[in-house]
Design a protein around this motif. Structure first.
Motif, PDB file in Angstrom:
ATOM      1  N   ALA A   1       0.822  -1.215   0.000  1.00 31.12           N
ATOM      2  CA  ALA A   1       0.000   0.000   0.000  1.00 31.12           C
ATOM      3  C   ALA A   1       0.852   1.260   0.000  1.00 31.12           C
ATOM      4  CB  ALA A   1      -0.921  -0.014   1.211  1.00 31.12           C
TER       5      ALA A   1
ATOM      6  N   HIS B   1      -6.683   4.279  -5.578  1.00 37.54           N
ATOM      7  CA  HIS B   1      -7.362   3.750  -4.385  1.00 37.54           C
ATOM      8  C   HIS B   1      -7.025   2.270  -4.188  1.00 37.54           C
ATOM      9  CE1 HIS B   1      -9.777   7.185  -3.327  1.00 37.54           C
ATOM     10  NE2 HIS B   1     -10.333   7.261  -4.517  1.00 37.54           N
TER      11      HIS B   1
ATOM     12  N   ARG C   1      -3.321   1.410  -3.315  1.00 38.37           N
ATOM     13  CA  ARG C   1      -2.976   1.819  -1.943  1.00 38.37           C
ATOM     14  C   ARG C   1      -3.891   1.190  -0.889  1.00 38.37           C
ATOM     15  NH1 ARG C   1      -1.067   8.144  -2.966  1.00 38.37           N
ATOM     16  NH2 ARG C   1       0.597   7.538  -4.423  1.00 38.37           N
TER      17      ARG C   1
ATOM     18  N   GLU D   1      -6.942   1.488  -0.353  1.00 34.42           N
ATOM     19  CA  GLU D   1      -7.866   2.442   0.283  1.00 34.42           C
ATOM     20  C   GLU D   1      -9.318   1.967   0.205  1.00 34.42           C
ATOM     21  OE1 GLU D   1      -4.997   6.282  -0.608  1.00 34.42           O
ATOM     22  OE2 GLU D   1      -6.782   5.986  -1.847  1.00 34.42           O
ATOM     23  N   TRP D   2      -9.587   1.014  -0.658  1.00 38.86           N
ATOM     24  CA  TRP D   2     -10.933   0.452  -0.757  1.00 38.86           C
ATOM     25  C   TRP D   2     -10.929  -0.989  -0.233  1.00 38.86           C
ATOM     26  CZ3 TRP D   2     -12.412   2.226  -6.420  1.00 38.86           C
ATOM     27  CH2 TRP D   2     -12.779   3.583  -6.373  1.00 38.86           C
TER      28      TRP D   2
ATOM     29  N   GLU E   1     -15.220   8.430   0.570  1.00 37.53           N
ATOM     30  CA  GLU E   1     -14.996   7.382   1.567  1.00 37.53           C
ATOM     31  C   GLU E   1     -16.056   7.413   2.659  1.00 37.53           C
ATOM     32  OE1 GLU E   1     -10.828   7.274   3.012  1.00 37.53           O
ATOM     33  OE2 GLU E   1     -10.410   8.083   1.020  1.00 37.53           O
TER      34      GLU E   1
END
Ligand SMILES: [Zn+2]
Ligand SMILES: [Zn+2]
Length: 346
Positions: free
Chosen positions: A12, A46, A49, A51-52, A271
């Motif tokens: 990530a 996203h 990294r 992020e999801w 988010e």
């Protein structure tokens, strides 16, 4: 199996780095595509990294793919060697559920297969477009008409269809007033497409920095949302608002810009949850909606529409070694309007 060069995220936090990946052997209905260009979508960042949700590393992202057919499986009927083709966000779906049968593969009840981060037919994780070649079943391959350059076509496979589908679904066209929130990768395509469909187009952007671009791409009006007057001036004036922004906005303020029966559609994905006051909807029978990319048939329709109207994305082509730099620039909104990687540099 075919070994191809690619750029992968390995964690990530690490920058993307060159690697090689394997592509499956060609099945009877598979198409092997030499990738020429691959767009950089915010979803790639996203995902790379985590992020999801946690990504399975190493992962090769990229779902705005344009290229040329190198080889076809024995049962392929729709494509031939040398055809100009594209691949978007999906590479498969169950094909049996009611949604798939209606051509809404993006809403497959059994979960469609993402171009990256999914699980392919071979049981292996799917790896996306930041690579030299990809193997995809022919039913999920799109034809790129001759009228569009391959580099400008790549972003149509995600940014284009993500905005085309809601514009069509909510009837953007002559006599309809459409607003687009955000002038980024998605927003600039929404402006071009809505204008080509014949709608009256207004851009709602944080500032007026991209105003000239907006008007050049087809907007009739351009307002800064940092100016409070914008929200009083435009109250009740739109039939459709496409929200392309993934930051958390004051949805009530934007809903009040809708006329009676107007709809605000989210295609950006913040988010945090968005809050909406019921009284932003009730007094004008307004709708608050969402939309996810488009089905395969509709994606082909979008590509054909773009060719007919001479539309492509506004792009900046970069070599693979600039991907990490490009990510930082995407996050800083410093791109007009989509980065596209030259796949010969992988
Ligand atoms: Zn995307
Ligand atoms: Zn399905």
């Amino acid at each position: 199996m075919l070994t191809v060069n690619a750029y992968a995220a390995t964690s990530a936090t690490e920058p993307l780095a060159p690697t090689t990946i394997e592509r499956r052997d060609l099945g009877p209905d598979d198409v092997l595509i030499d990738i020429r260009f691959s767009g950089i979508c915010h979803s790639d960042i996203h995902t790379a990294r985590s992020e999801w949700g946690p990504a399975r590393y190493p992962i090769v992202v990229g779902h705005e793919i344009a290229g040329v057919v190198r080889e076809v499986g024995s049962a392929v009927t729709k494509f031939a060697v040398g055809d100009r083709v594209g691949v978007g966000c999906l590479v498969d779906s169950c094909r049996e559920c009611d949604n798939c049968r209606k051509g809404l593969e993006q809403y497959c009840r059994n979960g469609s297969t993402g171009t990256y981060g999914g699980v392919g037919r071979d049981g292996e994780p799917t790896q996306g477009g930041y690579s030299q070649a990809i193997v995809v079943t022919e039913d999920f391959v799109l034809r790129i008409p001759d009228g569009i350059e391959l580099d400008a076509a790549a972003p149509l496979l995600c940014a284009g269809i993500t905005t085309y589908s809601p514009l069509r679904h909510w009837n953007a066209g002559p006599g309809r007033r459409v607003a687009v929130i955000g002038m980024g990768g998605l927003g600039h395509m929404a402006v071009k497409l809505a204008h080509a469909m014949g709608a009256e187009v207004t851009v709602l952007s944080q500032s007026l920095k991209k105003r000239e671009d907006g008007l050049r791409l087809g907007a009739d009006h351009y307002y800064a949302t940092s100016d409070e007057d914008t929200f009083t001036t435009l109250a009740g004036s739109f039939d459709l608002i496409i929200n392309t922004v993934s930051a958390t906005l004051d949805m009530d303020a934007y809903l009040r810009l809708l006329a009676v029966d107007g709809t605000l559609v989210n295609v950006g994905a913040p988010e945090k949850p968005l809050s909406v006051h019921a009284f932003s909807l009730i007094p004008a029978r307004r709708s608050f909606a969402g939309s996810n990319i488009g089905g395969i048939a509709e994606t082909q329709e979008m590509l054909d529409f773009c060719a007919e109207h001479g539309l492509g994305a506004e792009i900046e082509v970069i070599p693979a070694e600039k991907i990490n730099e490009a990510y930082e620039r995407v996050l800083a909104s410093d791109v007009r309007y989509r980065f596209v990687i030259d796949a010969s540099t992988f």
